[in-house]
Structure formats: C-alpha cells, structure tokens
Design an enzyme around this catalytic site. Structure first.
Site, mmCIF file in Angstrom:
data_model
loop_
_atom_site.group_PDB
_atom_site.id
_atom_site.type_symbol
_atom_site.label_atom_id
_atom_site.label_comp_id
_atom_site.label_asym_id
_atom_site.label_seq_id
_atom_site.Cartn_x
_atom_site.Cartn_y
_atom_site.Cartn_z
ATOM 1 N N ALA A 130 0.842 -1.120 -0.072
ATOM 2 C CA ALA A 130 0.258 0.000 -0.071
ATOM 3 C C ALA A 130 0.938 1.263 -0.001
ATOM 4 C CB ALA A 130 -1.062 0.013 1.391
ATOM 5 N N SER A 132 0.373 3.864 -3.156
ATOM 6 C CA SER A 132 -0.324 5.115 -3.978
ATOM 7 C C SER A 132 -1.379 5.074 -2.941
ATOM 8 C CB SER A 132 -0.781 4.175 -5.099
ATOM 9 O OG SER A 132 0.387 3.941 -5.977
ATOM 10 N N SER A 138 2.582 8.666 -9.219
ATOM 11 C CA SER A 138 4.093 8.627 -9.696
ATOM 12 C C SER A 138 4.830 9.316 -8.618
ATOM 13 C CB SER A 138 4.040 9.283 -11.069
ATOM 14 O OG SER A 138 3.471 8.568 -11.917
ATOM 15 N N ILE A 163 -4.669 -1.052 -4.419
ATOM 16 C CA ILE A 163 -4.000 -2.126 -3.695
ATOM 17 C C ILE A 163 -4.252 -3.585 -4.726
ATOM 18 C CG2 ILE A 163 -3.417 -3.151 -1.514
ATOM 19 C CD1 ILE A 163 -3.073 -0.123 -1.937
ATOM 20 N N GLY A 248 10.161 -5.134 -8.044
ATOM 21 C CA GLY A 248 8.904 -5.461 -8.611
ATOM 22 C C GLY A 248 8.848 -5.231 -9.979
ATOM 23 N N ILE A 343 -3.811 -9.483 -36.618
ATOM 24 C CA ILE A 343 -3.671 -10.531 -37.238
ATOM 25 C C ILE A 343 -5.008 -11.412 -37.274
ATOM 26 C CG2 ILE A 343 -2.636 -13.009 -37.270
ATOM 27 C CD1 ILE A 343 0.126 -11.414 -36.270
ATOM 28 N N GLY A 346 -11.386 -9.440 -37.534
ATOM 29 C CA GLY A 346 -12.722 -9.252 -36.727
ATOM 30 C C GLY A 346 -12.805 -10.342 -35.629
ATOM 31 N N GLU A 369 3.584 -0.084 -10.710
ATOM 32 C CA GLU A 369 4.854 -0.169 -10.361
ATOM 33 C C GLU A 369 5.866 0.727 -11.309
ATOM 34 O OE1 GLU A 369 6.183 -4.125 -9.131
ATOM 35 O OE2 GLU A 369 3.988 -4.868 -9.097
ATOM 36 N N SER A 372 5.489 4.079 -17.792
ATOM 37 C CA SER A 372 6.536 4.217 -18.653
ATOM 38 C C SER A 372 7.522 5.229 -18.567
ATOM 39 C CB SER A 372 6.081 3.977 -20.015
ATOM 40 O OG SER A 372 5.497 2.574 -20.143
#
Ligand code: COS
Length: 386
Positions: A130, A132, A138, A163, A248, A343, A346, A369, A372
């Site tokens: 826990a 965030s 961030s 969490i 992580g 690929i 539909g 975690e 980017s």
C-alpha cells in the site's frame, strides 16, 4: 529448443527444471481457467495453495522460513510462464512476492520474518503493498496517509489506492507519512495484518484487464500499530518503497514477456488456421512481418529482464536495468497484443478468442509499479548521474 524458450542466457539445470514445472502447471491448471478468470472477474483462489506447494508464493524466500530459495532468474521465469497462461494469475503471484514478501525479507526483523514469511510462502496468506493514494501515484513521496506516534503506538489515518490483492490479502506492507512537509524524508514503512480494527476495504475496482486480480482501496481510521510493525527504521520508508519497486519492476517485466508471448502464440496458431486468398494467412508477407516483429521484441524483452534479474542475483546495482526491462517489455506486450488482434482481424475484436484479452491485460504493465514515463525518468536520471 522452441521459440517459446527464447535464445537468451544459458540456464542452469535447476532453473530449467523450475521453468518446465511452471510451464506444465500453467498449461495444465491455469490456462484452462484463463477465460473464466477474465470474463467473470474470478479470483482463482484454488490456484493459490497449489502455487504455494510448488514454491511459487515464496519463490526467493530461504527454506528456513518455508520458501523455495530460488534465484531471481527462476522467479522471473515462473512469472513469465504464469503470465503466458493468465496475466491475472501472474500478477497475483508477482505482487505477493515482489511487493510484500521481498520487503519483509530485505528490511524485516527476525521476528517479522518468522511471523509473516511461512504463511506467505505457503500460500495460506496473501500479501499486498500500500503505497499509492487517491492523489499520489508517480509522485510517491507526496503521501497524505498519516502516522502519528503516541507512546509506543503508531496511529494511522488515510486512504491507500490501487491495492493489488487488496480485497483478499491478509498481510500488508504500508507506507505512511510522519511529516507530509518533509517529502520522502517523512515516510515510514510498516508490515501488518489486515484484520486489525479500523481498516476497511473499498469496492473491488472494475478494470479494463487483469480482471481476476482483485484491486481495491484500503482506508485506515485510527488504526493502531506498534514497534513490532515498523518495517525498517522510522522515516526510512521511502527507501523501502523504492528498493521494493526496483525489484517489482523485474516481476512486471516478466509478466509483460509472458503476455507478449501469449499474444504471439495465439496469433501464430490463428495465422496457420485461417485462410484468405486461397492460402493460410501466415503465408502472406504482411502477416510474416508482424510475427517477426513480435518474436524479436519478445526475445529482447526476456533478455533485458533476465539480465536485470541476473544483476540482482549477483548483488549488483540493477535499478536502471530493471527500469529498462519494464519499459521495453511492457511496451512490447502492448505492441504484440495489438498486432495479435490485427492478425485475428474481426475475430480479434470479440471475446471468443483470447487476442483481445491479451491487449486489455497488457496495458496495465505500462502503468503499475511505475509508469513508462517514470521508467524513462529513472533510466535517464541514472545516465546523467554517471
Ligand atoms: N531506488 C532506490 N532509491 C531511490 C530510487 C530508486 N529507484 N529513486 C529514488 N531513490 C532515492 C534517492 O536516492 C533519494 O535518496 P537519498 O536522498 O538518500 O539519496 C530519495 O530516494 C529521493 O530521491 P528523489 O529526490 O529522486 O525522489 P523523487 O521524490 O523525485 O521521486 C521517483 C523519484 C519519481 C523516481 C519515485 O517517486 C518513483 O519511483 N515514483 C514511481 C512510484 C511508483 O512506481 N508507483 C507505483 C506504485 S505500485 S502500483
């Protein structure tokens, strides 16, 4: 050797055996449940004790605390195999190991290790992390969940968000601030049972992907902790959080490799089965281009991931390598899953085929975690420091 194994690194016989065991388990017991886990948002509780018995729930924990005492590399390959079958199951295991078991192992007292690790390693208890909060992601140092010391007690008030494993977890590694104005220097880490009075779990989040991995918020109202719950020293919690997240990120990178591999596996099969213009679509160059791009990135992602794991196993600094692995592997997972849908045409857009699930599952690996964007900050920051 098949494309599934990749070319990266010579693995020891022990690690190869672990990979084979994880693959058999994943293919026989996890893959058949994957569609149900996704579509019914089903938490696969029956898999947890089985994975505990196989050593997956305490992968790197020493045997004296009931763990499998495996290397980081072996752990990565377990997570990859699980993710290639079911991304939800892989993150249940990865969040538990990387974000709860690891900080207890690295920063816990002997007493805490004896108290928490045997249950966590056996899979009879599930862990969560826990950090965030509703307004803190961030910018991990700007916590508002507060902890106030009163005599020998620590009183916690506030809400933690996103969490993973939260709705079903037994043990939590918690970060709270003793002084919000002090930024990262005010953060203290704790480990505690989630059965304590004053903790309420929020609603289960209704997510885009990894739907069988349950997520919720945790609200602390005058929750009383003691010195026995302190994880590391007071005010040194940010280091616990960052060190934990460095590890992580290798776990999430492994998950992303597994998802990308699943997208390629399913697209490859479909491209052999599906015919257009009188031949299987795998005989069309445009499809071959997609398949080639996918395997190159899958192997490169695994290579980066195992390289980071190898550095961790050797006790070397792996912060940049972990961030590089997570960044590249998570973007690979999204790209490979997207190509997999393309690929399938539909059929990639409907839930009868797993292609669309891989795309939904892949997206989170670019977010949790450390997004980017944060990985790029970490990578560039380490370059500039050198
Ligand atoms: N590993 C170890 N230590 C780290 C670290 C890392 N990756 N990143 C920062 N630190 C240390 C620094 O060395 C510094 O300690 P000292 O003053 O003792 O040297 C301290 O932490 C503060 O560093 P900095 O000033 O760079 O911290 P910031 O508040 O600017 O934050 C980032 C740095 C953005 C990298 C950090 O907040 C982060 O990783 N955020 C993402 C959080 C995240 O992944 N959230 C997801 C939660 S799990 S779903």
């Amino acid at each position: 050797m098949s494309w599934v194994d990749g070319f990266a690194f010579e693995l020891s016989e022990e690690v190869q055996m672990i990979r084979e065991a994880a693959r058999s388990f994943a293919e026989e017991q996890v893959l058949p449940l994957a569609a149900k886990i996704d579509q019914e948002h089903y938490f696969p509780s029956e898999l947890v004790p089985k994975m505990g018995a196989l050593g997956f729930m305490g992968a790197t924990v020493p045997s004296e605390y009931g763990g499998a005492e495996l290397s980081q590399m072996a752990y990565c390959l377990i997570v990859e195999e699980l993710a290639a079958a079911c991304a939800s199951t892989s993150i249940i295991v990865s969040a538990h190991n990387s974000l709860c078991v690891s900080p207890i192992l690295e920063f816990g007292s002997e007493e805490q290790k004896k108290t928490y690790l045997p249950g966590l390693a056996s899979g009879s208890k599930l862990g969560c992390f826990a950090l965030s909060e509703p307004g803190t992601g961030s910018d991990a140092a700007s916590l508002t969940c507060s902890v106030t010391r009163k005599g020998d007690e620590y009183i916690v008030n506030g809400t933690k968000n996103w969490i993973t494993n939260g709705p079903v977890a037994d043990v939590c590694v918690l970060f709270a601030t003793q002084d919000p104005k002090a930024g990262y220097k005010g953060v203290t880490a704790f480990v505690h049972d989630l059965s304590l009075p004053g903790i309420t779990r929020g609603k289960k989040e209704n997510k885009l992907g990894i739907c069988g991995s349950p997520t919720c918020s945790l609200t602390y109202t005058d929750v009383k902790l003691t010195k026995a719950n302190l994880l590391g020293a007071e005010l040194k919690g940010f280091n616990v959080a960052m060190t934990t997240l460095n590890g992580g990120r290798i776990g999430v990178a492994s998950q992303a490799v597994g998802i990308a591999r699943a997208a390629l596996r399913d697209a490859l099969q479909y491209s052999k089965d599906r015919k257009t213009f009188g031949k299987p679509i795998c005989e069309h160059q445009s499809i071959q281009n997609y398949l080639a791009d996918m395997i190159v990135r899958v192997d490169a992602s695994r290579y980066l991931t195992l390289a980071a794991a190898k550095r961790k196993d050797a006790g070397l600094n792996f912060i940049r390598e972990a961030a590089m692995a997570k960044l590249f592997a998570s973007e690979t997972a999204v790209e490979a899953a997207n190509k997999g849908v393309q690929i399938h045409g539909g059929y990639g857009y409907v839930k009868d085929f797993p292609a669309e699930r891989h795309l939904r599952d892949a997206k989170i690996t670019e977010i949790y975690e450390g997004t980017s964007e944060i990985q790029r900050l970490v990578i560039a920051g380490s370059l500039l420091k050198e």
